[in-house]
Write a protein that holds these residues in place. Structure first.
Motif, PDB file in Angstrom:
ATOM      1  N   VAL A 131       7.420  18.632   3.853  1.00  0.00           N
ATOM      2  CA  VAL A 131       6.616  18.335   2.662  1.00  0.00           C
ATOM      3  C   VAL A 131       6.699  19.489   1.682  1.00  0.00           C
ATOM      4  O   VAL A 131       6.658  20.660   2.067  1.00  0.00           O
ATOM      5  CB  VAL A 131       5.140  18.063   3.042  1.00  0.00           C
ATOM      6  CG1 VAL A 131       4.285  17.872   1.796  1.00  0.00           C
ATOM      7  CG2 VAL A 131       5.043  16.839   3.935  1.00  0.00           C
ATOM      8  N   GLN A 144       3.756   8.939  -9.877  1.00  0.00           N
ATOM      9  CA  GLN A 144       3.666   9.244  -8.451  1.00  0.00           C
ATOM     10  C   GLN A 144       2.221   9.465  -8.030  1.00  0.00           C
ATOM     11  O   GLN A 144       1.800   9.033  -6.950  1.00  0.00           O
ATOM     12  CB  GLN A 144       4.521  10.465  -8.124  1.00  0.00           C
ATOM     13  CG  GLN A 144       6.010  10.214  -8.241  1.00  0.00           C
ATOM     14  CD  GLN A 144       6.836  11.444  -7.925  1.00  0.00           C
ATOM     15  OE1 GLN A 144       6.474  12.564  -8.316  1.00  0.00           O
ATOM     16  NE2 GLN A 144       7.942  11.259  -7.238  1.00  0.00           N
ATOM     17  N   VAL A 148       0.198   7.250  -5.215  1.00  0.00           N
ATOM     18  CA  VAL A 148      -0.526   7.803  -4.072  1.00  0.00           C
ATOM     19  C   VAL A 148      -1.953   7.301  -4.049  1.00  0.00           C
ATOM     20  O   VAL A 148      -2.474   6.895  -2.997  1.00  0.00           O
ATOM     21  CB  VAL A 148      -0.491   9.340  -4.095  1.00  0.00           C
ATOM     22  CG1 VAL A 148      -1.474   9.911  -3.078  1.00  0.00           C
ATOM     23  CG2 VAL A 148       0.915   9.855  -3.805  1.00  0.00           C
ATOM     24  N   ARG A 151      -2.185   3.741  -2.831  1.00  0.00           N
ATOM     25  CA  ARG A 151      -1.925   3.616  -1.397  1.00  0.00           C
ATOM     26  C   ARG A 151      -3.025   4.272  -0.560  1.00  0.00           C
ATOM     27  O   ARG A 151      -3.381   3.779   0.512  1.00  0.00           O
ATOM     28  CB  ARG A 151      -0.573   4.247  -1.057  1.00  0.00           C
ATOM     29  CG  ARG A 151       0.619   3.501  -1.647  1.00  0.00           C
ATOM     30  CD  ARG A 151       1.901   4.277  -1.447  1.00  0.00           C
ATOM     31  NE  ARG A 151       2.193   4.473  -0.023  1.00  0.00           N
ATOM     32  CZ  ARG A 151       3.117   5.323   0.426  1.00  0.00           C
ATOM     33  NH1 ARG A 151       3.808   6.064  -0.428  1.00  0.00           N
ATOM     34  NH2 ARG A 151       3.331   5.434   1.725  1.00  0.00           N
ATOM     35  N   ALA A 152      -3.557   5.381  -1.036  1.00  0.00           N
ATOM     36  CA  ALA A 152      -4.550   6.121  -0.253  1.00  0.00           C
ATOM     37  C   ALA A 152      -5.934   5.500  -0.331  1.00  0.00           C
ATOM     38  O   ALA A 152      -6.669   5.480   0.663  1.00  0.00           O
ATOM     39  CB  ALA A 152      -4.598   7.576  -0.715  1.00  0.00           C
ATOM     40  N   ALA A 182       7.302  14.022   0.651  1.00  0.00           N
ATOM     41  CA  ALA A 182       7.928  14.117   1.968  1.00  0.00           C
ATOM     42  C   ALA A 182       9.317  13.511   1.855  1.00  0.00           C
ATOM     43  O   ALA A 182       9.450  12.285   1.766  1.00  0.00           O
ATOM     44  CB  ALA A 182       7.097  13.388   3.022  1.00  0.00           C
ATOM     45  N   GLU A 185       9.463  11.225  -1.042  1.00  0.00           N
ATOM     46  CA  GLU A 185       8.457  10.169  -1.125  1.00  0.00           C
ATOM     47  C   GLU A 185       7.085  10.769  -1.373  1.00  0.00           C
ATOM     48  O   GLU A 185       6.661  11.680  -0.650  1.00  0.00           O
ATOM     49  CB  GLU A 185       8.421   9.359   0.168  1.00  0.00           C
ATOM     50  CG  GLU A 185       7.337   8.282   0.175  1.00  0.00           C
ATOM     51  CD  GLU A 185       7.104   7.678   1.552  1.00  0.00           C
ATOM     52  OE1 GLU A 185       6.219   6.814   1.668  1.00  0.00           O
ATOM     53  OE2 GLU A 185       7.787   8.092   2.513  1.00  0.00           O
ATOM     54  N   VAL A 187       3.427  11.345  -0.854  1.00  0.00           N
ATOM     55  CA  VAL A 187       2.513  11.047   0.253  1.00  0.00           C
ATOM     56  C   VAL A 187       1.128  11.648   0.045  1.00  0.00           C
ATOM     57  O   VAL A 187       0.208  11.399   0.819  1.00  0.00           O
ATOM     58  CB  VAL A 187       3.089  11.535   1.596  1.00  0.00           C
ATOM     59  CG1 VAL A 187       4.372  10.790   1.928  1.00  0.00           C
ATOM     60  CG2 VAL A 187       3.326  13.045   1.587  1.00  0.00           C
ATOM     61  N   GLY A 188       0.949  12.454  -0.980  1.00  0.00           N
ATOM     62  CA  GLY A 188      -0.353  13.047  -1.277  1.00  0.00           C
ATOM     63  C   GLY A 188      -0.393  13.479  -2.730  1.00  0.00           C
ATOM     64  O   GLY A 188       0.655  13.697  -3.357  1.00  0.00           O
ATOM     65  N   THR A 208      -4.388  11.278   0.514  1.00  0.00           N
ATOM     66  CA  THR A 208      -3.229  11.310   1.403  1.00  0.00           C
ATOM     67  C   THR A 208      -2.985   9.902   1.921  1.00  0.00           C
ATOM     68  O   THR A 208      -3.922   9.230   2.371  1.00  0.00           O
ATOM     69  CB  THR A 208      -3.472  12.259   2.597  1.00  0.00           C
ATOM     70  OG1 THR A 208      -3.830  13.552   2.102  1.00  0.00           O
ATOM     71  CG2 THR A 208      -2.224  12.380   3.454  1.00  0.00           C
ATOM     72  N   VAL A 209      -1.740   9.440   1.866  1.00  0.00           N
ATOM     73  CA  VAL A 209      -1.450   8.087   2.306  1.00  0.00           C
ATOM     74  C   VAL A 209      -1.542   8.006   3.828  1.00  0.00           C
ATOM     75  O   VAL A 209      -1.368   9.000   4.547  1.00  0.00           O
ATOM     76  CB  VAL A 209      -0.059   7.627   1.836  1.00  0.00           C
ATOM     77  CG1 VAL A 209       0.062   7.721   0.323  1.00  0.00           C
ATOM     78  CG2 VAL A 209       1.050   8.430   2.501  1.00  0.00           C
ATOM     79  N   TRP A 212       0.098  10.095   7.015  1.00  0.00           N
ATOM     80  CA  TRP A 212       0.202  11.540   6.785  1.00  0.00           C
ATOM     81  C   TRP A 212      -1.152  12.229   6.904  1.00  0.00           C
ATOM     82  O   TRP A 212      -1.262  13.423   6.641  1.00  0.00           O
ATOM     83  CB  TRP A 212       0.831  11.801   5.420  1.00  0.00           C
ATOM     84  CG  TRP A 212       2.311  11.601   5.458  1.00  0.00           C
ATOM     85  CD1 TRP A 212       2.987  10.450   5.216  1.00  0.00           C
ATOM     86  CD2 TRP A 212       3.283  12.579   5.816  1.00  0.00           C
ATOM     87  NE1 TRP A 212       4.328  10.633   5.379  1.00  0.00           N
ATOM     88  CE2 TRP A 212       4.548  11.935   5.744  1.00  0.00           C
ATOM     89  CE3 TRP A 212       3.230  13.925   6.181  1.00  0.00           C
ATOM     90  CZ2 TRP A 212       5.737  12.611   6.046  1.00  0.00           C
ATOM     91  CZ3 TRP A 212       4.403  14.589   6.461  1.00  0.00           C
ATOM     92  CH2 TRP A 212       5.645  13.924   6.396  1.00  0.00           C
TER      93      TRP A 212
END
Length: 267
Positions: A131, A144, A148, A151-152, A182, A185, A187-188, A208-209, A212
């Protein structure tokens, strides 16, 4: 050997009084087309539909509270804007939450206002393997962040994206956003709201998704933003903490100051 615990910033009551004065009562506009007004014992923010619109602070007494609430409803209804009354646990009168519900507001989930001295927080929290953190400076980065958040948190974050784009264009020094990648991608993500001329910077949107979580990414995002806040001259960082975040923040050295509950009104 266990590392030394971060030092407490000051008496929580003093810190809360400082926060009330600097961040709530002396609030400044947070984007193009936004304004902050002091009207009848209320400090409110009004801006475009995608901005945050609502009451930041109120100093009301029992007899005048209902009239003040009605005046804010009239103000935002005339502007055609849904809004939020951000109620803190120590705000008066003690039954203000009941009065807001009676006036048609819907209470959200309560959170805990927590704060810590930025320079006392850990500065080198390791990231999970693979990461990297990347500063958000353009539209691609904002997309982005929005991804996130969706998704989170499972929410539509389009308005957040527009707010962030506005801030980056008009006042890039007033906000610092970061995305965790990551292997490319997202992810946070998280952002830091800097309040010029105050001791405070706000930690917002730390998400955070799934998949992760539990790997230390949230702690790393807190550390990263606290370091920016300290380097830019802000003594304290503050956060509205959900129940899942409170234990992590306590271990880092944050103090609990009060609760905060959003009361939403749809016009």
């Amino acid at each position: 050997m266990e590392p030394p615990r971060p030092r407490a910033p000051r008496d929580p009551r003093d810190l809360l009084a400082l926060y009330d004065r600097q961040v709530r009562r002396e609030a400044r506009p947070e984007g193009p087309g936004c304004r902050v007004e002091h009207v009848g014992g209320v400090v409110r923010a009004t801006g475009p539909a995608h901005a945050w619109n609502g009451v930041l602070w109120s100093g009301l007494d029992g007899p005048g509270a209902d009239a003040a609430v009605a005046a804010q409803i009239d103000h935002y209804r005339a502007a055609g804007l849904p809004f939020e009354w951000k109620l803190y646990g120590h705000d008066a009168p003690a039954d203000l939450g009941d009065r807001l519900r009676a006036a048609g507001f819907t209470a959200g989930e309560p959170e805990t206002l927590m704060a810590a001295e930025a320079a006392a927080l850990p500065r080198d929290v390791p990231l999970p393997g693979g990461v990297e953190l990347r500063a958000v400076t353009d539209e691609a980065g904002v997309r982005q962040v929005v991804e996130v958040h969706a998704r989170a948190f499972g929410t539509d974050s389009a308005s957040l994206g527009r707010q962030l784009l506005d801030r980056l264009a008009a006042d890039p020094g007033g906000v610092a956003a970061v995305v965790a990648l990551a292997h490319g991608e997202p992810v946070g993500a998280a952002r830091l709201e800097l309040h010029p001329g105050t001791d405070f910077a706000g930690l917002w949107g730390g998400g955070t998704v799934e998949g992760w979580r539990g790997r230390g990414l949230y702690r790393a995002l807190v550390s990263h933003r606290a370091r920016i806040a300290a380097d830019r001259g802000h003594r304290y960082v503050q956060v509205d903490a959900a129940p899942t975040s409170r234990p992590i923040l306590r271990r880092l050295g944050f103090l609990e100051l009060t609760t905060t509950t959003p009361y939403a009104y749809e016009v």
